[in-house]
Structure formats: C-alpha cells, structure tokens
Design a protein around this motif. Structure first.
Motif, PDB file in Angstrom:
ATOM      1  N   GLU A  97     -14.528  29.163 -11.529  1.00  8.26           N
ATOM      2  CA  GLU A  97     -15.787  29.285 -10.579  1.00  8.26           C
ATOM      3  C   GLU A  97     -15.263  29.932  -9.474  1.00  8.26           C
ATOM      4  O   GLU A  97     -14.333  30.013  -8.836  1.00  8.26           O
ATOM      5  CB  GLU A  97     -15.544  27.802 -10.369  1.00  8.26           C
ATOM      6  N   ASP A 118     -16.370  31.820  -5.914  1.00  7.32           N
ATOM      7  CA  ASP A 118     -17.070  31.600  -4.733  1.00  7.32           C
ATOM      8  C   ASP A 118     -17.445  33.088  -4.278  1.00  7.32           C
ATOM      9  O   ASP A 118     -16.693  33.883  -3.487  1.00  7.32           O
ATOM     10  CB  ASP A 118     -16.178  30.936  -3.714  1.00  7.32           C
ATOM     11  N   ARG A 161     -21.688  23.369 -14.108  1.00  8.72           N
ATOM     12  CA  ARG A 161     -20.577  22.812 -14.809  1.00  8.72           C
ATOM     13  C   ARG A 161     -20.868  21.898 -15.992  1.00  8.72           C
ATOM     14  O   ARG A 161     -19.929  21.897 -16.907  1.00  8.72           O
ATOM     15  CB  ARG A 161     -19.965  21.703 -13.560  1.00  8.72           C
ATOM     16  N   THR A 217     -25.051  24.045  -8.876  1.00 11.39           N
ATOM     17  CA  THR A 217     -23.601  23.880  -9.535  1.00 11.39           C
ATOM     18  C   THR A 217     -23.420  22.898 -10.515  1.00 11.39           C
ATOM     19  O   THR A 217     -22.684  23.122 -11.322  1.00 11.39           O
ATOM     20  CB  THR A 217     -22.636  23.691  -8.090  1.00 11.39           C
ATOM     21  N   ASP A 239     -20.857  31.580  -7.982  1.00  8.67           N
ATOM     22  CA  ASP A 239     -21.594  30.354  -6.966  1.00  8.67           C
ATOM     23  C   ASP A 239     -22.122  31.172  -5.619  1.00  8.67           C
ATOM     24  O   ASP A 239     -21.224  32.086  -5.543  1.00  8.67           O
ATOM     25  CB  ASP A 239     -20.932  29.322  -6.820  1.00  8.67           C
ATOM     26  N   GLU A 240     -23.308  30.997  -5.164  1.00  7.95           N
ATOM     27  CA  GLU A 240     -23.620  31.732  -4.066  1.00  7.95           C
ATOM     28  C   GLU A 240     -23.647  33.253  -4.401  1.00  7.95           C
ATOM     29  O   GLU A 240     -23.190  33.993  -3.535  1.00  7.95           O
ATOM     30  CB  GLU A 240     -22.688  31.521  -2.647  1.00  7.95           C
TER      31      GLU A 240
END
Lengths: 336, 619
Positions: free
Chosen positions: B92, B94, B56, B52, B126-127
């Motif tokens: 961003e 999830d 960024r 992560t 992410d994930e």
C-alpha cells in the motif's frame, strides 16, 4: 513556554473534552477564531497525553518526568509542525527573504519517521499541527494516509483558525472540536490583568479574541496601522504610491494588512447600512463621515476577498498594495 | 489509547458489509466470480465513500486462499494478514508522500519478481493524484502490460489531475456519494453494535451533515457521542452541529423585507450569541430562499406539510421574485467567501449587508423619478458597468435591450438618499422603461432638457448645451431611432423643431445627403433654412446638391423652402460630427464594459488574457 495552564475562559471547554477520555480519537481538530488561545489548549492537551502520572486525572500532573520535560520544551515524543521555523533561520542572514507561512511537504515526510517509530518513553507520540491550514497542498496530501491510520500510540492535534480552508479529505479524518470565543467580559478582565490600558478598544480591533487583542495592544505594527487608517479616512488625499511603499517597507504579512483593509471596509459598510461599528470604534467619526458611500464599497469588499485568497502567493507586495489602494480610491470616486 | 475511532473500527472487511456502491460491487463481484480480472483498477470518489476500503477488499479477494472469489473468507492467513496490514504481497503506497519518480521506479523495479506467498502482488496506490508528472509517465509501460502476477489498484479523490494516458490504462470505477438515508442506516447499525443509546431523530441530522461521506458521518458520530457523554440525542446533535433555528432566519428575512439594517444586525447577533454556525446559517438561508422562490414561481409545489409553510408563503408575498433570486445568489457567494473574511461573524453579516445594499427600490420609488432631474444629473451618472456588477445573477432584465437604456437614466435619481444608491435601481429597471415604451410621450418628457417639444425624437439628438451629457449616453439608444420616429410620422404633421439631424434621417436625399450630413443648421424660419458648411467639406456644397436638398425639404414640409448655404468654420454640430462623437462615446462605453466585466477580468487575471482594444465594437 509553559503549556500546562489554561486561560481562564477555557476551563469548561477543557472539561467537556476530557469528559470523554475513553473515546479520545487519534486525530483532533481544534477550531476557532485566531487569538483565543487554541495553541495553549493544544499544548496542554499534548502534555496531558504524554503525562505519566500513575493515577492520571483530567489534568497533566506537572510533576512527573514527562510533564517536566514537556515544560522544559524538549519532550522527545512531542512534535510541533508549524510554518517555517528552522529553514528560515539559516537563510535570514544571507537575504531578507519574504517568508511564506506554509508547512512544506518535507516537514510532513520527516514527521512520518517520528510517527512510525516507537516512542522514546513508551507512551504516546503527540504531533501538534499549528495552524493546520498552513499545510500546503502537497503537505496536506502527504499527511492523509498517516492521519487516517496512524500506528498505535500516535496522536494528532490539528489547530485551525479557518478550518474551511482545510482539504475536505483532512477534515473528514479528524474529530472536530470547536473552541468557543471567550465571553467579552471575561476577555476584557483578563486583558486588564495583563496591563492593557484600554481592553475594550483592543478587543474591538481583534473582533473579540483576547490574545489577538493583547498582541494588538503591544504590537510594533500599531503605528503602521494607525497611519494606514488615517490615510484611508481621507480617500480624497490618499497618496497611493507613497502609502503602498510604506506598507511594503514594513514587511508585514500581506494577509494581516489585507485583514485591516477588510475590517475597515466592513466597518464602513456596516456603519452605512446598519449604523454599527465593529472593529474600529476609535475611528467612528471618520467612518460616519465616509459611510455615505458605503454601498459603493461592496464591490471593493469582494475585491479584498480575492486579495485575501492570494495573500500568500508570491506576488509583488508593493503592486498588490498599490492596486488595492487605487481600487479603494476609485471606489469612492465612482459615485461623485 | 486503545480506542479506535469508529471510522476505522467499522471499516468494512468484505463486500457485503459495504454500504452503497452497489454498482461497483456488482461489477467487481461478477468479474471475480468469472475470473475476468483487469490488471489495473482506478477507484475515484469524494472523501469517505470507500475507495481505500474497496481496494483492500479487492486485495483480499485476489489473494484469499479459497481462490479468486467475490467473497473472501476472512479467516485464512492471507485474509487475516491483509486485515492486519502486514501481508507481504500487498504494497500500500502513499503516493502523496512518495510523489517522485524515484519512489515509483523503486516500486516498479520490484514488480517483476513473483509474489512471495500470495497469488498476486497487489499494489494499492492511494492518493494517486499527487504523483508527479514524470512519476506517472514512468508508470505507463508497467501499467499497460504488467507481469501476470501484478495487480494495480489506484485510488484518488481527484481523477482530473491524472494524465489521460494513465486513465485509459485503468478500469475506472467512480464511487457515489452516500445518500443521507444510507448513512443514517449505517450509523444505526454501528450504534446498535456499540450498544450506545441513541435517539432515532438524531441520525438523519447526522446523515445530512455528513454530506455524502461515511467517514465524515462516523467522525461526527464520534463527536456526538463525546458531546452527549455516551449517548446520542437529537438536541445534542443539533447543538453540536450549530444547526440554526429557522426562527432566526425568518427574522433576518423580515429585516431584509423591511430594509432595516439595525434589525438585521440584531438578528445576526442573536445567531452569534447562541454559538450557532454561520456557515450552517447561510446554508439554511439559501435553502429557505430556494423554498421562497419555489413558492413564488410554482405556488403549488411547496409541500403542504412543511412546518414553516405559512411563514414561507408570507415571505414569498412580501419579497419580489427577483429579490429572492438575488438573495439566494448572494447567500451562496457569501458561503463561499466565508473563509476569507476577517472573521466568520464579519463574513456572515457582510453577506447580509450585501443583500440589504442590493435591495431593489420599490416600484413606487422609481415611478416617482422626477421629470426634469435626470437632465441635470445625467453627467454625474456613473457609466453603466460598475453598477451592473451583479447583473449575471439577475434574471430581472427580461429583455436585453431595455436594461442598458434604463439604468443610466434611472440611476441618477437614486444617489440622493443614503439608502437608495445606484445599485438599488437595478433589478426593477426594466419595468419603467417597458411601460414607457408603450405610451410614447412621457419618457421623452422625462429625458428631454427643460425646453421640451412634444414631438418624439431620440434622446441624444437635441442640440443640447452640455456635451457631457451626450458623452454619457449609453449604447442602447442606437437601436431606438428606427422605432421611435415612425409612430410619429403619420400622426404629427411635419413641423420642424430645429432638430436638423432628426430631420435629415427623414428626408429622401440620395447623394445630397452628404451635404445634409456636413451642414450645420444656423438658422431656420418656416420657409428658409440657412446652413453653414465647413471649408473642409466645401466639395459637397455644390449647387446641384443644394438644389436637391431644397427639393427634399419642400417635399417634406409641403411648402416651398429656400436653402442658403454659407461656407465657414463649422462647429461640431453637423449630423456627421455628432454621429462621429456618438460612435466614439459608444466605443468608449463598450470598452469600459468589457474592461469592467467580471468574467473578462477573471480571464485577464487568472489566465493572463489580454484585451485587444481595437477588437471591441459596440453593439
């Protein structure tokens, strides 16, 4: 529900944790064996986070508005994430469905709203996840981002009986705080205070955890276990189908039943090889008699581990029990 | 709660601050410097290695007002907004919470619009491994050819769960685990900056405990600071981690060597009283056993300055090499199974008990194997497979052939005393058999039933009274007859001992062999053989064949021999019938082996495989 008092054996642990209030992390993971009062500890910690007393000490004051709301069980800034509470109540009338104690992804998504909005009372927002290992895979993943960087004021307390079953990604985001097993004497004294007749015995049954022992002393499945152990003590005459049927009818959590079996086999092996009984000292005679065959049961112990791993899968419980008992009998027969 | 955990507070803000991952940073920095930008990046690696974070920083590098650069300035509005997490063109997502296709569609629908303030619209997903299959597929077209102003950065711990179609559209960087040294170095920097007093010895301990993840390390450091009330001490860190004093482990090993169950449990209780971590204990035990194994196999390889060297060497001498291998294996498995035990203490001690139970018998014990006993006990011997369970773990069976032969023969000796159960015999087995093979007679004596003859012959061939015994004869001996009788032939004069079947093998019969195979020897004297042939097989009892058989026998014994053949109801003792029974028994044994094989069981259980019974052939 009263989350504001601790069990007597927890005071030192509490003090140790609260000594570092300045460095309180946003995500705590409380670990320890089942039945030692982790939940009460977590609740009190939540109350402490929410307490609004002006000169806040290391105890929740119990008199401020927030503490009273908490004690009444309806603090708006406090959430408990626990396996299937509400959804099951609706279903229960229609069909006696088997409940799987997991926390689903929807519960976690709902939580996101709670965490991301400002709190009702302008203070902290506390979420207790109990037990954390009951988060299913999707739910655990959904929690990751929130858990890593929650908005200011959001506070997580995860409680885990078996923290090794947690995702490593969850574990790495939390500060682990282990709660120790209470001393045997303190636990026995506490149990005696609560009117348990034979605290020693029940402590043995639960491996030393006092709350589990208290449950052990008063649970309605005592008879079932008693019967099961008696059957186990006579592998020659074990009627596999009937016993499995009984177990299935009792609608107990499979993990619990498998744990009984595991404890029994552990005692057998331990008795046979080291002469020590840990869980069922009341069955010592039977154990001693059977322990000659202890070495044959090692394989079976592994079988039980496998079963424990699958305890919460949607398998046909009756078949699971039948297999386990059959294997048990077979393990004895093998050597003859 | 103004306090931010160290892992968040010290999240690197530019490439220079990153620890490790040079291979990724170099590639990225060069790409940014030369303007060779890919439109989709995939960052993989375990927890807490910087996925992560790098994502960024890349967002900043792409959007920094100084231009696309490898060194984002960190002061322009784009950089500060990204750091604060409120840059409009950085999305961003999830993916673990927004797994569905609708979530992704919503995101992608907005991708076509130009960025609001920045140069690029950066999507950090992410994930990403948690996306549903349809969500992945919905992404494919956009991911392959996104508008020029869109950059995707995907991050996951689990790239195996992603479809290859997605993987092939991304430029993949896999981040490495941090070395303990890197972790310790970074912790030192953090502690210096935080002005927290620390002992230098504590940092490597934390570095090892972090297991390659910087976030784990910083979480542990947080914990250690709280534990030590504002400072980090080595002893405190060790206590916090539940690191196990090696002296307990040597106690355990000593108890194992002495096969003393009670001492073993006492040592385990010692660990429990100190509140040490059982997982750490098993980990350390495996580590120690590894060192013991090294000391046994390559005595010189052990570092001389190792503090416990003398103890390790002592254990290495007391323990057989195969034992240390076995214990090592058991320790590893025990660690894996720890979460499933009723409680951790039980899991830990069960592992130790397992070691105790599988402790092999000492060579002396096995050599004591009394000669007469196996014959009477053999029927009780369990078929091999259940005992052979830990076999894959064991390097002991050096040659394949001897192992199965030896186990059922030796096993019956064991069950009598409590401590010596069948499993005990396992690792040592090859030894007696190999020895036995070298001098031909003794093993025969050991195996044959009470009225023994000196002449060597295959185990199974005697017309023994107990059919059960033959039933349990393992597959192994099949290989033996070729080798066994041969050494005997030149040496011993052919004196018949009543074993018709063994004799048949030696005769040169040709087609008359059929008669020999179906004939049961009823009676024999030095010059006269009386056979009985079943009605069903009277076709083979022709005069011609009888004549040939007589000739062959005469040749074999070197004296005239008469052969009489009578028709009758043959019992099962013709060579052909015996062979059939054996074949059947071997088939059953082979099937049982397959059924009991843990790997096959795993296949059946986990993958729904079925065993086609007819396809099993004994070796």
């Amino acid at each position: 529900m009263n989350g504001l008092t601790l069990y007597p054996w927890q005071q030192t642990t509490w003090d140790a944790l609260l000594a570092g209030t300045a460095r309180m992390p946003h995500a705590l993971l409380l670990t320890g064996e089942a039945g030692i009062g982790k939940r009460r500890f977590a609740e009190r910690l939540a109350a402490w986070f929410l307490c609004e007393a002006p000169g806040k000490t290391s105890e929740p004051c119990g008199v401020c508005e927030s503490c009273r709301w908490f004690a009444a069980g309806n603090h708006p800034d406090y959430r408990v994430l626990a396996p299937g509470d509400d959804a099951d109540e609706e279903e229960e009338g229609t069909k006696a469905k088997r409940r799987f104690p997991t926390i689903g992804v929807d519960d976690v998504r709902e939580l996101n709203d709670f965490v991301n909005l400002t709190s009702h009372r302008g203070g902290a927002r506390v979420t207790v996840v109990y037990p954390a290992e009951s988060l299913n895979l999707a739910a655990a993943n959904a929690l990751l981002k929130t858990l890593e960087e929650p908005p200011a004021g959001a506070q997580f307390i995860l409680v885990a009986h078996h923290w090794r079953r947690l995702l490593p990604t969850i574990r790495s985001r939390c500060r682990i705080f282990p709660l120790p097993m209470p001393e045997h004497r303190a636990a026995a004294a506490w149990l005696a205070q609560h009117g348990v007749v034979d605290p020693e015995l029940h402590l043995h049954h639960s491996g030393g955890a006092p709350l589990a022992a208290l449950e052990d002393a008063g649970a309605d499945w005592l008879g079932t276990r008693r019967a099961l152990l008696e059957h186990l003590a006579n592998p020659g005459a074990l009627d596999v189908l009937a016993v499995a049927g009984e177990l299935e009818k009792s609608k107990l959590d499979a993990a619990l039943v498998i744990a009984w079996l595991q404890k029994w086999v552990y005692d057998l092996v331990s008795m046979g090889l080291a002469g020590v009984v840990r869980y069922y000292p009341d069955c010592k005679d039977d154990l001693t008699r059977l322990s000659v065959r202890a070495p044959q049961l090692l394989k079976y112990a592994e079988r039980l581990l496998e079963a424990q791993r699958l305890a919460h899968h949607p398998l046909n419980l009756r078949l699971v029990y039948e297999t386990l008992l059959n294997d048990y009998v077979a393990a004895f027969r093998k050597g003859r | 709660m103004a306090y931010q955990v160290l892992a968040r507070k010290w999240r690197p803000l530019n490439f220079a601050q990153l620890v490790g991952q040079e291979h990724v940073i170099k590639a990225l920095a060069n790409a940014f410097a030369n303007g060779r930008l890919h439109h989709a990046y995939l960052l993989t690696g375990t927890r807490g290695v910087g996925k992560t974070t790098i994502a960024r920083i890349m967002a900043k590098a792409l959007n920094c007002e100084t231009g696309v650069t490898a060194e984002p300035c960190g002061v322009c509005s784009a950089c500060t907004q990204i750091d604060a997490g409120r840059f409009v063109d950085l999305l961003e997502i999830d993916a673990a919470s927004n797994t569905g296709i609708d979530n992704i569609r919503e995101v992608l629908d907005n991708a076509q619009y130009a960025p609001t303030v920045g140069r690029f619209k950066v999507y950090i997903i992410d994930e990403v491994h948690m996306l549903s299959k349809s969500a992945f597929n919905a992404m494919l077209k956009t991911l392959e050819e996104p508008p020029g102003h869109v950059k995707f950065i995907l991050a996951t711990t689990d790239p195996q769960k992603m479809p290859i179609t997605v993987l092939s559209r991304c430029l993949q960087f896999s981040l490495r685990q941090m070395t303990p040294q890197q972790v310790a170095g970074h912790l030192q920097k953090v502690l210096d900056a935080e002005q927290i007093p620390f002992e230098a010895g504590a940092l490597p301990v934390l570095g090892h405990a972090a297991n390659g993840s910087m976030r784990d390390a910083l979480s542990l450091l947080d914990q250690a600071i709280a534990y030590g009330a504002g400072q980090v001490e080595e002893s405190g860190v060790r206590a916090m981690l539940g690191a196990v004093d090696q002296s307990y482990l040597f106690e355990i090993l000593a108890a194992l060597v002495a096969k003393d169950g009670q001492a073993l449990m006492k040592a385990a209780a010692g660990i429990a009283e100190r509140g040490l971590s059982y997982e750490a204990a098993l980990h350390e035990l495996a580590h120690l056993l590894h060192q013991v194994a090294v000391a046994q196999a390559v005595p010189g390889a052990l570092a001389d300055d190792l503090p416990q060297r003398p103890q390790i060497v002592a254990v290495a001498q007391a323990l057989a090499p195969e034992d240390s291998q076995l214990y090592y294996q058991i320790a590893l498995h025990g660690r894996r199974d720890l979460p499933l035990a009723p409680d951790e203490y039980a899991g830990f001690t069960m592992t130790l008990l397992r070691m105790l139970a599988f402790a092999p018998a000492t060579p002396g014990q096995i050599r004591l194997a009394p000669a007469g006993e196996p014959a009477t006990m053999a029927p009780q011997a369990p078929p091999v497979p259940p005992v052979a369970q830990p076999a894959p773990a064991m390097p002991a069976s050096s040659s394949v052939a001897p192992a199965p032969v030896a186990s059922p023969v030796i096993a019956p000796v064991a069950p009598a005393p409590v401590k010596a159960e069948p499993a005990q015999a396992m690792p040592k087995e090859p030894a007696p058999w190999e020895e036995a093979a070298s001098d031909a007679t003794p093993p025969k004596a050991a195996i044959e039933p009470p009225p023994p003859e000196v002449e060597p012959e295959p185990v199974w061939s005697e017309p023994a009274p107990e059919p059960a015994e033959r039933l349990y004869v393992p597959p192994g001996p099949a290989a033996m007859p070729e080798e066994e009788p041969e050494p005997a032939l030149p040496a011993a004069p052919p004196e018949f001992d009543g074993d018709w079947r063994a004799l048949v093998v030696q005769l040169k019969l040709g087609a008359a062999g059929m008669l020999a195979q179906h004939a049961e020897l009823v009676e024999f004297q030095s010059d006269r053989f009386i056979f009985r042939v079943a009605e069903a097989h009277k076709a083979v009892a022709t005069r011609d064949y009888q004549e040939k058989l007589r000739g062959a026998l005469t040749d074999h014994f070197g004296r005239p021999i008469q052969v009489e053949v009578a028709l009758g109801e043959a019992t099962g003792d013709t060579p052909a019938a015996i062979a059939l029974r054996e074949k059947h028994a071997r088939q059953q044994a082979a099937e049982a082996t397959i059924q009991n094989d843990p790997f096959v069981q795993a296949l059946v259980r986990d993958l729904g495989a079925t065993v086609v019974p007819d396809s099993i052939r004994p070796l």
